[in-house]
Design a protein around this motif. Structure first.
Motif, short mmCIF file in Angstrom:
data_model
loop_
_atom_site.label_atom_id
_atom_site.label_comp_id
_atom_site.label_asym_id
_atom_site.label_seq_id
_atom_site.Cartn_x
_atom_site.Cartn_y
_atom_site.Cartn_z
N GLN A 49 0.84 -1.21 0.00
CA GLN A 49 0.00 0.00 0.00
C GLN A 49 0.87 1.25 0.00
O GLN A 49 0.59 2.21 -0.72
N GLY A 50 1.93 1.23 0.78
CA GLY A 50 2.83 2.38 0.82
C GLY A 50 3.51 2.62 -0.53
O GLY A 50 3.62 3.76 -0.99
N ALA A 51 3.93 1.54 -1.18
CA ALA A 51 4.56 1.66 -2.50
C ALA A 51 3.56 2.19 -3.53
O ALA A 51 3.89 3.03 -4.36
N LEU A 52 2.32 1.71 -3.44
CA LEU A 52 1.29 2.16 -4.38
C LEU A 52 0.96 3.63 -4.15
O LEU A 52 0.76 4.39 -5.10
N SER A 53 0.92 4.03 -2.90
CA SER A 53 0.68 5.43 -2.57
C SER A 53 1.78 6.32 -3.13
O SER A 53 1.51 7.39 -3.72
N ASN A 54 3.02 5.89 -3.00
CA ASN A 54 4.15 6.65 -3.56
C ASN A 54 4.06 6.72 -5.08
O ASN A 54 4.33 7.77 -5.67
N ALA A 55 3.67 5.61 -5.70
CA ALA A 55 3.52 5.60 -7.16
C ALA A 55 2.43 6.58 -7.60
O ALA A 55 2.58 7.28 -8.61
N ALA A 56 1.34 6.63 -6.85
CA ALA A 56 0.25 7.55 -7.18
C ALA A 56 0.72 9.00 -7.10
O ALA A 56 0.39 9.82 -7.95
N ARG A 57 1.51 9.31 -6.08
CA ARG A 57 2.01 10.68 -5.92
C ARG A 57 2.89 11.12 -7.07
O ARG A 57 2.89 12.29 -7.45
N SER A 58 3.66 10.18 -7.63
CA SER A 58 4.61 10.55 -8.67
C SER A 58 4.08 10.37 -10.08
O SER A 58 4.74 10.74 -11.05
N GLU A 59 2.87 9.83 -10.22
CA GLU A 59 2.29 9.59 -11.55
C GLU A 59 1.86 10.91 -12.19
O GLU A 59 1.22 11.74 -11.55
N CYS A 60 2.20 11.08 -13.46
CA CYS A 60 1.83 12.30 -14.18
C CYS A 60 0.46 12.19 -14.85
O CYS A 60 -0.28 13.17 -14.93
N ASN A 61 0.13 11.01 -15.34
CA ASN A 61 -1.15 10.79 -16.00
C ASN A 61 -2.26 10.83 -14.95
O ASN A 61 -2.26 10.03 -14.02
N GLN A 62 -3.19 11.75 -15.09
CA GLN A 62 -4.21 11.96 -14.07
C GLN A 62 -5.11 10.74 -13.85
O GLN A 62 -5.49 10.44 -12.73
N GLN A 63 -5.47 10.04 -14.93
CA GLN A 63 -6.33 8.87 -14.79
C GLN A 63 -5.60 7.75 -14.04
O GLN A 63 -6.16 7.13 -13.15
N ARG A 64 -4.34 7.51 -14.38
CA ARG A 64 -3.56 6.49 -13.67
C ARG A 64 -3.33 6.91 -12.22
O ARG A 64 -3.37 6.08 -11.31
N LYS A 65 -3.08 8.20 -12.00
CA LYS A 65 -2.90 8.71 -10.64
C LYS A 65 -4.14 8.42 -9.80
O LYS A 65 -4.05 7.93 -8.68
N LEU A 66 -5.32 8.68 -10.36
CA LEU A 66 -6.57 8.44 -9.66
C LEU A 66 -6.76 6.94 -9.38
O LEU A 66 -7.12 6.55 -8.27
N ASN A 67 -6.50 6.10 -10.38
CA ASN A 67 -6.65 4.65 -10.20
C ASN A 67 -5.71 4.13 -9.11
O ASN A 67 -6.12 3.34 -8.27
N LEU A 68 -4.46 4.56 -9.15
CA LEU A 68 -3.49 4.14 -8.14
C LEU A 68 -3.89 4.62 -6.75
O LEU A 68 -3.81 3.87 -5.78
N ALA A 69 -4.33 5.86 -6.67
CA ALA A 69 -4.74 6.42 -5.38
C ALA A 69 -5.96 5.69 -4.82
O ALA A 69 -6.02 5.41 -3.61
N MET A 70 -6.90 5.34 -5.69
CA MET A 70 -8.09 4.61 -5.23
C MET A 70 -7.72 3.23 -4.70
O MET A 70 -8.19 2.82 -3.64
N GLN A 71 -6.87 2.51 -5.43
CA GLN A 71 -6.45 1.19 -4.97
C GLN A 71 -5.63 1.29 -3.68
O GLN A 71 -5.77 0.48 -2.78
N SER A 72 -4.80 2.32 -3.58
CA SER A 72 -4.03 2.53 -2.37
C SER A 72 -4.96 2.75 -1.18
O SER A 72 -4.76 2.17 -0.10
N GLN A 73 -5.97 3.56 -1.35
CA GLN A 73 -6.93 3.83 -0.27
C GLN A 73 -7.67 2.55 0.12
O GLN A 73 -7.86 2.26 1.30
N LEU A 74 -8.07 1.76 -0.87
CA LEU A 74 -8.78 0.51 -0.56
C LEU A 74 -7.85 -0.49 0.14
O LEU A 74 -8.28 -1.23 1.03
#
Length: 83
Positions: free
Chosen positions: A47-72
């Motif tokens: 979860q921590g790695a996914l959260s970090n990936a979401a923070r550094s993602e430039c593509n907004q749709q991928r950022k949102l998807n990563l952030a949602m999975q991280s939260q879940l």
């Protein structure tokens, strides 16, 4: 060398824990409530790695998807009940 050992142990643990793509908080919490301590640790690290990936993602749709999975995943980890 100690840091490498931790990374290698995490990679091995990740091979044994198949984390689903959660579709709801309820699903994540149900799944997380059945984890053992080692699986919980692996989930928390992932979860921590996914959260970090979401923070550094430039593509907004991928950022949102990563952030949602991280939260879940965070919800799943919070549902863990130590034995």
């Amino acid at each position: 060398m100690k840091q490498w050992h931790k990374g290698a142990a995490y990679k091995e643990a990740l091979k044994t824990l198949l984390i689903p793509i959660f579709l709801s908080t309820e699903q994540a919490m149900e799944w997380g409530s059945h984890l053992n301590a080692k699986q919980h640790t692996t989930l928390t690290q992932t979860q921590g790695a996914l959260s970090n990936a979401a923070r550094s993602e430039c593509n907004q749709q991928r950022k949102l998807n990563l952030a949602m999975q991280s939260q879940l995943m965070r919800e799943a980890a919070q549902a863990f009940v130590p034995a």
